[in-house]
Design an enzyme around this catalytic site. Structure first.
Site, short mmCIF file in Angstrom:
data_model
loop_
_atom_site.label_atom_id
_atom_site.label_comp_id
_atom_site.label_asym_id
_atom_site.label_seq_id
_atom_site.Cartn_x
_atom_site.Cartn_y
_atom_site.Cartn_z
N ASP A 40 43.43 40.59 27.10
CA ASP A 40 43.87 41.66 28.06
C ASP A 40 44.79 42.74 27.41
O ASP A 40 44.82 43.84 27.78
CB ASP A 40 44.53 40.99 29.23
CG ASP A 40 43.81 40.17 30.32
OD1 ASP A 40 42.51 40.45 29.99
OD2 ASP A 40 44.22 39.54 31.07
N GLN A 41 45.65 42.10 26.74
CA GLN A 41 46.62 42.92 25.95
C GLN A 41 45.84 44.06 25.07
O GLN A 41 45.97 45.34 24.98
CB GLN A 41 47.55 42.20 25.07
CG GLN A 41 48.46 41.35 25.76
CD GLN A 41 48.04 39.74 25.80
OE1 GLN A 41 46.65 39.76 26.02
NE2 GLN A 41 49.02 38.90 25.88
N GLU A 42 44.83 43.60 24.39
CA GLU A 42 44.08 44.39 23.57
C GLU A 42 43.16 45.61 24.27
O GLU A 42 43.16 46.81 23.84
CB GLU A 42 42.99 43.64 22.60
CG GLU A 42 42.56 44.72 21.38
CD GLU A 42 41.74 43.68 20.42
OE1 GLU A 42 41.89 42.44 20.47
OE2 GLU A 42 40.83 44.29 19.75
N SER A 90 41.80 47.71 41.53
CA SER A 90 42.31 46.72 40.32
C SER A 90 43.65 46.92 40.39
O SER A 90 44.43 47.60 41.17
CB SER A 90 41.71 47.05 39.15
OG SER A 90 40.15 46.75 39.12
N LEU A 91 44.40 46.00 39.54
CA LEU A 91 45.75 45.80 39.35
C LEU A 91 46.22 46.35 38.06
O LEU A 91 45.35 45.76 36.97
CB LEU A 91 46.46 44.50 39.65
CG LEU A 91 46.77 44.38 41.24
CD1 LEU A 91 47.43 42.91 41.32
CD2 LEU A 91 47.61 45.38 41.82
N LYS A 122 49.79 34.97 41.27
CA LYS A 122 48.67 35.60 41.12
C LYS A 122 47.55 34.43 41.17
O LYS A 122 47.47 33.64 40.14
CB LYS A 122 48.55 36.54 39.99
CG LYS A 122 47.14 37.05 39.69
CD LYS A 122 47.59 38.24 38.49
CE LYS A 122 46.19 38.92 38.36
NZ LYS A 122 44.88 38.19 38.25
N GLU A 180 42.10 35.61 48.16
CA GLU A 180 41.47 35.09 47.26
C GLU A 180 40.97 33.75 47.49
O GLU A 180 41.68 32.78 48.10
CB GLU A 180 42.44 34.97 45.99
CG GLU A 180 42.18 34.79 44.63
CD GLU A 180 41.87 36.07 43.85
OE1 GLU A 180 42.12 37.08 44.62
OE2 GLU A 180 41.30 36.36 42.80
N CYS A 448 14.84 40.88 13.97
CA CYS A 448 15.69 39.93 13.70
C CYS A 448 15.55 39.08 14.83
O CYS A 448 15.65 39.38 15.96
CB CYS A 448 17.16 40.56 13.70
SG CYS A 448 18.48 39.07 13.45
#
Length: 764
Positions: A40-42, A90-91, A122, A180, A448
């Site tokens: 997520d961070q990337e 989204s958040l 969450k 949810e 291939c």
């Protein structure tokens, strides 16, 4: 100065295009192939950088930019589509207390005062939108692409926590309740225990189990299977976390909304708290970071919302997420395990990806055996050796990630990984796609076997031709069989010419879908399968018809999968043009872009003959996708796929389509008319309704305006129906829509005249 500015713009444009390409690749992997490639961070870092470039250079922001779209897609193949009355966003995410406090400071600065925050857990589950009309549940839909989701109403009725009728009184004419759906930890463990008792496969984690259980179809199941399906649904729970459409709610805060929803009998969480400062919200975050195991369901973070509803409108939202809420993601769980090997996998685009193969270990709720190492430079940077004890985590509690070695545990037997020079599947020398690329690729794209298998599997996927019989095992059998030595499909060009005689003898090694490693039997031997034949059985004292014509062995007959595969391929030849376009594996051309191209041009010949400007001008396409389309047709073996598919009966045009962008000028009963189809129209899929309009000479529009002539609306129609009613447009149900397609507006007017004008029952 001007030259410097041009240089800056040129560099920014190049970086933005590179970021857009990578983000689209990651989205395609996640939403189309259920494959997560980065943390997520990337991913968020790439998105934030692209947003920054577009802020500095507004001319770089195009209609197909990832910053302007929600990442999800509407999945409407299994279930009827439902249009949400209000879009589901989204958040945005933060990963540290400092990032959260910076967000809160901006909220208070923009609002001009101190703010109360509602903090809640969450839930790691499946987002659901419940629609109640006058207190009665009328539909339940998955999030989908935020605008359109899948109708799971019938399945949701088996979840005990969800009321079919709201308690109390004073219910609004229409309200959307968001929440949810999930398995509590105890229920998930009980479900897996039951699966083991029945000899069935256990679920890897609670979230996948919840999604898979809810998204089941009752059709085709026998009584025992239906009972099992409903038992699983009965174990599911739901917690409400927000509202969608609701005109003039009688509450002024998120917390009071929860109190009212609870009075109505809706399930709300007991684990939320309203605090009067960001510092207290940070304490809430830190508390549950240390007590995650105390919660009855799995969580992957904390959601912090501005409690006052009036501030929601004031703060607004971006094209993807509200500015009044944020998700704090916890650092993922970490464990130690043994790195047994590093193997290189070749994907359908030819990228050579090293994978860590480890002793199986449970982390963040699921068992993990492999994790991507991305490329050889990442392997070096992490400093891992084959044989190391390594630290493994699930980034964002989703993606298995090797953090690094436990150096203190090395005993000298470890060895360094060496990136192979040649493709491990076909032997072709690996090379970067262009100068400066870190990733290596197998350039043997056409032949291939690993790449061909990936493309064939994609062709059968839900987002492409939706061929259930063409899954992972079938794709491997057709492209990489153990026997015969020559595969039935050296390339996908021969897919639609397959015969039973070619399928019947095939034997295949069953491999892991990510690493390509052979799966093993309990004895340690490679697991094999003959997916297209089975042993003949007696029925009512007599054997089934012999199959000697296929293999010279009357003991075997074609499997159900083989029969279904050929039948599915036959039916797929005339599927909508947009699905055929997705199946061609053109880079970046997913369902959204494919629908736009098919609707505008009407045929592959017209798309192929279009200029870059023509392609880029189509709503939903843009320059990057236009370039990818043109580049695809420049490759000779790509053109051979089209030629052979066409020779084998694949339909590369929409019947009756008048040509590029000319639907309004063409003949047909709807010539010159603009029609909007919305909701679930009986007898029509979403794309089927649009294609029917085009075939009748009309324009299939996606939005309602004063220029719209007719609106065909079924159950699940939302804001488009409301807008049509406000504009006084003629609204048709499914029967009226069919009448319009067959006889045009005169037929509809005649029906109105015969009925003495539009009856209330004719409108939805």
């Amino acid at each position: 100065m001007a030259n410097d500015g041009n240089d800056d713009l040129g560099a920014a444009k190049a970086e933005a295009e590179q970021l857009t390409t990578r983000i689209l690749e990651l989205r395609d992997a996640y939403y189309e192939r259920d494959t997560v490639l980065v943390s997520d961070q990337e991913y968020d870092g790439m998105m934030h950088r692209l947003e920054e470039l577009e802020r500095l250079f507004p001319e770089l922001q195009s209609q197909d930019s990832p910053t302007q779209t929600v990442g999800g897609r509407a999945q409407t193949t299994l279930f009827a589509p439902v249009e949400h009355a209000e879009r589901m966003l989204s958040l945005d995410n933060v990963f540290s207390i400092a990032e959260f406090e910076a967000w809160a400071a901006k909220v208070e600065r923009d609002s001009g005062r101190t703010v109360d925050y509602l903090c809640e857990l969450k839930i790691d589950g499946l987002a659901i939108n419940l629609r109640y009309q006058n207190g009665m549940l009328v539909s339940a839909a998955t999030r989908g692409d935020g605008v359109v989701g899948e109708d799971v109403t019938e399945n949701i009725r088996f979840i005990p926590a969800i009321p079919k009728r709201l308690a109390g009184s004073g219910h609004p004419p229409l309200v959307e309740v968001r929440g949810e759906v999930f398995f509590p930890v105890a229920e998930f463990e009980a479900l897996n225990a039951a699966q083991l008792d029945m000899g069935e496969k256990v679920f890897a984690n609670a979230r996948n189990a919840a999604s898979g259980s809810l998204r089941q179809k009752a059709e085709g199941k026998n009584a025992a299977q239906l009972a099992l399906m409903r038992a699983r649904l009965g174990r599911l729970h739901m917690l409400v976390h927000g509202i969608g459409a609701w005109a003039n709610p009688p509450v002024d805060s998120q917390s009071k909304t929860y109190e009212l929803l609870k009075e109505w009998g809706l399930p709300t969480s007991t684990h939320y708290r309203v605090v009067d400062s960001a510092a207290k919200a940070s304490e809430f975050i830190e508390y549950y970071g240390e007590h995650r195991d105390s919660v009855e369901h799995e969580i992957d973070g904390i959601v912090i919302k501005v409690d006052e509803l009036a501030l929601h409108d004031e703060l607004g939202a971006t094209s993807r997420a509200p500015r009044w809420a944020i998700a704090y993601k916890y650092p993922p769980e970490q464990v130690n395990t043994k790195l047994l090997d590093i193997v290189v996998s070749i994907g359908r685009t030819g990228r050579a990806t090293p994978f860590a193969v480890m002793e199986k270990v449970r982390v963040a709720g699921s068992e993990v055996r492999q994790a991507t190492l991305h490329n050889q430079e990442v392997v070096k940077a992490k400093g891992v050796l084959i044989g190391d004890t390594v630290v493994l985590r699930k980034a964002g509690d989703v993606i298995p990630e090797v953090l690094g070695p436990v150096v203190e545990l090395r005993d000298g037997s470890e060895r360094e990984f060496v990136m192979p020079e040649n493709c491990p599947v076909c032997g072709t020398r690996l090379a970067p796609a262009k100068e400066g690329d870190i990733d290596l690729r197998c350039p043997n794209s056409e032949f291939c076997p690993a790449q061909v298998q990936g493309r064939v599997e994609h062709i059968g996927s839900r987002g492409a031709l939706d061929i259930e019989a063409l899954g992972e095992v079938a794709a491997a059998a057709l492209t990489r069989p153990l026997y015969p030595s020559e595969p039935p499909l050296p390339t996908e060009a021969g897919l639609f010419g397959l015969t039973m005689a070619e399928l019947f003898p095939v034997q295949v090694v069953v491999r892991d879908s990510e690493t390509g490693l052979a799966k093993l039997t309990e004895s340690g031997a490679e697991k094999t399968d003959t997916p297209f034949r089975r042993r003949r059985q007696k029925k009512d004292g007599a054997y089934e018809p012999e199959a000697a014509e296929f293999a010279g062995d009357a003991d075997f007959v074609p499997s159900k999968n083989a029969i279904e595969l050929l039948a599915n391929l036959s039916a797929a030849r005339v599927k909508p043009l947009w699905r055929i376009l997705v199946a061609l594996n053109i880079r970046h051309v997913g369902p959204v872009a494919a629908r736009a191209l098919a609707t505008h041009f009407g045929s592959l010949d017209a798309i192929r003959g279009a200029t870059r400007d023509d392609l880029a001008a189509v709503d939903g396409v843009g320059g990057i996708i236009a370039d990818a389309v043109l580049a695809w047709f420049e490759v000779p073996w790509h053109r051979e796929i089209v030629e052979r598919w066409e020779r084998d009966g694949v339909q590369f045009s929409t019947p009756g389509h008048p040509g590029p962008g000319a639907a309004a000028e063409a003949g047909g009963v709807l010539a010159g008319l603009t029609i909007v189809a919305t909701g679930s129209l009986e007898g029509f899929t979403r794309e089927g309704a649009q294609e029917a309009i085009i075939a009748a000479g009309g324009k299939a529009a996606s939005s309602v305006s004063k220029n719209t002539d007719f609106v065909a609306a079924g159950p699940g129609a939302g804001s488009k129906l409301a807008k049509a009613e406000a504009l006084g447009l003629r609204i048709l149900d499914a029967d009226g829509f069919r009448l319009l397609l067959e006889g045009g507006p005169d037929a509809v007017r005649q029906q109105d005249d015969d009925a003495g004008g539009q009856d209330e029952d004719d409108a939805v």
